[in-house]
Write an enzyme that holds these catalytic residues in place. Sequence first.
Site, PDB file in Angstrom:
ATOM      1  N   ASP A   1       0.941  -1.135   0.061  1.00  0.00           N
ATOM      2  CA  ASP A   1       0.013   0.075  -0.023  1.00  0.00           C
ATOM      3  C   ASP A   1       0.904   1.150   0.059  1.00  0.00           C
ATOM      4  O   ASP A   1       1.954   1.326   0.495  1.00  0.00           O
ATOM      5  CB  ASP A   1      -0.851   0.028   1.239  1.00  0.00           C
ATOM      6  CG  ASP A   1      -1.812   1.238   1.228  1.00  0.00           C
ATOM      7  OD1 ASP A   1      -2.636   1.338   0.630  1.00  0.00           O
ATOM      8  OD2 ASP A   1      -1.380   2.401   2.131  1.00  0.00           O
TER       9      ASP A   1
ATOM     10  N   GLU B   1       0.758   5.539   0.621  1.00  0.00           N
ATOM     11  CA  GLU B   1       0.031   6.777   1.081  1.00  0.00           C
ATOM     12  C   GLU B   1       0.612   7.870   0.073  1.00  0.00           C
ATOM     13  O   GLU B   1       2.003   7.985   0.116  1.00  0.00           O
ATOM     14  CB  GLU B   1       0.239   6.888   2.534  1.00  0.00           C
ATOM     15  CG  GLU B   1      -0.670   6.114   3.422  1.00  0.00           C
ATOM     16  CD  GLU B   1      -1.971   5.835   3.259  1.00  0.00           C
ATOM     17  OE1 GLU B   1      -2.513   6.855   2.914  1.00  0.00           O
ATOM     18  OE2 GLU B   1      -2.571   4.811   3.151  1.00  0.00           O
TER      19      GLU B   1
ATOM     20  N   HIS C   1      -5.340   4.610   7.583  1.00  0.00           N
ATOM     21  CA  HIS C   1      -4.609   5.226   6.520  1.00  0.00           C
ATOM     22  C   HIS C   1      -3.077   5.251   6.559  1.00  0.00           C
ATOM     23  O   HIS C   1      -2.629   6.120   5.999  1.00  0.00           O
ATOM     24  CB  HIS C   1      -5.451   6.514   6.167  1.00  0.00           C
ATOM     25  CG  HIS C   1      -6.771   6.470   5.703  1.00  0.00           C
ATOM     26  ND1 HIS C   1      -7.283   5.838   4.309  1.00  0.00           N
ATOM     27  CD2 HIS C   1      -7.815   6.562   6.113  1.00  0.00           C
ATOM     28  CE1 HIS C   1      -8.366   6.070   4.284  1.00  0.00           C
ATOM     29  NE2 HIS C   1      -8.765   6.229   5.448  1.00  0.00           N
TER      30      HIS C   1
ATOM     31  N   ASP D   1      -2.774  -0.481   6.979  1.00  0.00           N
ATOM     32  CA  ASP D   1      -3.916  -0.934   5.570  1.00  0.00           C
ATOM     33  C   ASP D   1      -3.500  -2.029   5.055  1.00  0.00           C
ATOM     34  O   ASP D   1      -4.349  -3.016   4.753  1.00  0.00           O
ATOM     35  CB  ASP D   1      -3.768   0.309   4.730  1.00  0.00           C
ATOM     36  CG  ASP D   1      -4.426   1.614   5.128  1.00  0.00           C
ATOM     37  OD1 ASP D   1      -4.746   1.603   6.610  1.00  0.00           O
ATOM     38  OD2 ASP D   1      -4.428   2.520   4.541  1.00  0.00           O
TER      39      ASP D   1
END
Length: 468
Positions: A13, A15, A159, A164
Site C-alpha cells: 500500500d 500513502e 490510512h 492498511d
Amino acid sequence: MDPEDRSEIAFFDVETTVPNRGQRFAILEFGSILVCPKKLTELRSYTTLVQPADLSLISSLTVRCNGIKRDDVVLAPLFADIADTVYDILHGRIWAGHNILRFDCPRIREAFAEIGRQPPEPKGAIDSLGLLTLKFGRRAGDMKMATLARYFGLGNQTHRSLDDVRMNLEVLKYCATVLFLESSLLYAHVDNSVSPGTTSSRRRIDASHEGNTVTTSVRLPSISENSAAQPDPFNMSVLRNEMASDNHLQSDILMEEEQTHPSDIVVPENTSDHEGFLAPDVVSLPNIKAILVPFYPGSQMMKLKLLHGDSPLQLYCSCLKVRFGVSGKFLDNTGRRRLNFVVDLNPSLCSVLEACDSNAQKLSLDSGSASDWNPVVNPMKGFVNYPNARIHIATEINGDAARYATEIHQRESSGATQKLIFSNPSGEELESLLTSGSVVDAFLSLEPYDYQQKAGIRLVAKKLVIHS
C-alpha cells in the site's frame, strides 16, 4: 533471486499527497508484507516514510486524509533512496492490495519513472476491491477498506501503509471464511451417531430440510482429490473473464439460479400419496408466510422458510408442460451435474409462486440481506400467458456415492401409475424422459436460498410423474 522462484504474495500500500488540480501525486509512505500463499502467514514486512521532492505538495487535505505532516517526512529518505528495496520486494512476485490496479500500481510506476528507472513488474495481480466485489458482493456496503473493516469488527482504518496492508489481509481472510462457510457448512451439522436400524456408528450430516432432519453419510474429499480440479488461483484472466461476463446471470434464463445455492443434500421423503402437498387451487394466498428458522438446531444463523398456515408449504402440481428439457451445466460438490428443467406455469400456480416470492423477498430485505432477488417466476418475454419456472432434480449423498434422488414415476393412459426408475437414475435417463413438450405431475418443495449475493426460491422435485 530468480523471479520464477518468488512465490510469495507481495501485499502493499502507498500513502500519497492529495493533489490539487494540475498537481501530481507524491508517495509519502510505502508499506508491504510478503505472504506465504499456502498458509497466508506473514513472512517479512517493510515500511518507510518517503520525503517528496517538493514538500509543498503536502497540503492540509493530505494531513486530514492520512495524518502525514511535513515534519514527519522532512528527515525521511527520498524515493530514489528506497527504490532498490521496493524493486526487490515487488519485482517478479504476485502483487496484492485493495484498489491497487487503479491507484497503487500507477503510483509505483510514476515514482520509478521520475527517477529514470524501469519499474518492477508483477507476475500477477490480485486487486481485492474487484475480487471481493465480484465474489463477496456489496453486502458490506461500498467495499472501501474502512467499510469492510467495520463490517467484520476489525477496528478503524488508520490510512497508514503497513496498518492498511495488515487490515487488507485480515479482511480477505474473513471474507474467504464466510464464503467457505456459505458454500459448505451452513446447511449441515456434523456429528457422530448410530444410524437407524444399524448397530454401528458412522459419520453423518444432519441436513435441515423443510423442518425435518435427514441423515446422510458423507466422506469428505481430501486435498489431493480436490486439487486436480482447482483453477490456478493466480490466473488473473479467469477473474477478468468472470467480470466481463457478469451480466449473463441476468439475461440467460437457462442459467438463472444454478450457481446460487450451496446445499446439494436434498433427500425426498416418501411421496406415495399427496399427503403434505397442496394443489395450487387449494392454497390460500393470505395464509402463505415466510419465517426465519435456524440453519440447524442451536445455530445462530438463520434461513428463510415458507409456510402455509403452520405447515411447510409443499406443492402438488399436475400436468406441467416441460418447455426446456434437462440442463446440467454446473457441478455439485461431488462432481455430479446439477440437473434442472423449465416448465410452463398455469395461472393458479403462478399466483402461488408470486405470493411466495413477495413474502420471502420482503422478509429477506427486512432481515438485512443486500442480495439480488431472483424471482422464481420467469415472465418469458415474447410468450404471452406462458410464464415459467425452473425445477431442480434433488441430489442425495450417501457415503462415497451420490445419486439423483427425485422419485420418477410414469402415468399410463389408463391412469395407473408405476415407478419408472427404482434406483440411481443417470443424468442421461433423466434427459431422455424430461424432454421439451413432455407433461409431468410434480411434487415440489420450496427452498429459499441466499448465497453469494443472490437470493430467491428454488423449486426442488421430490417426485415426478411423467405422462406417457
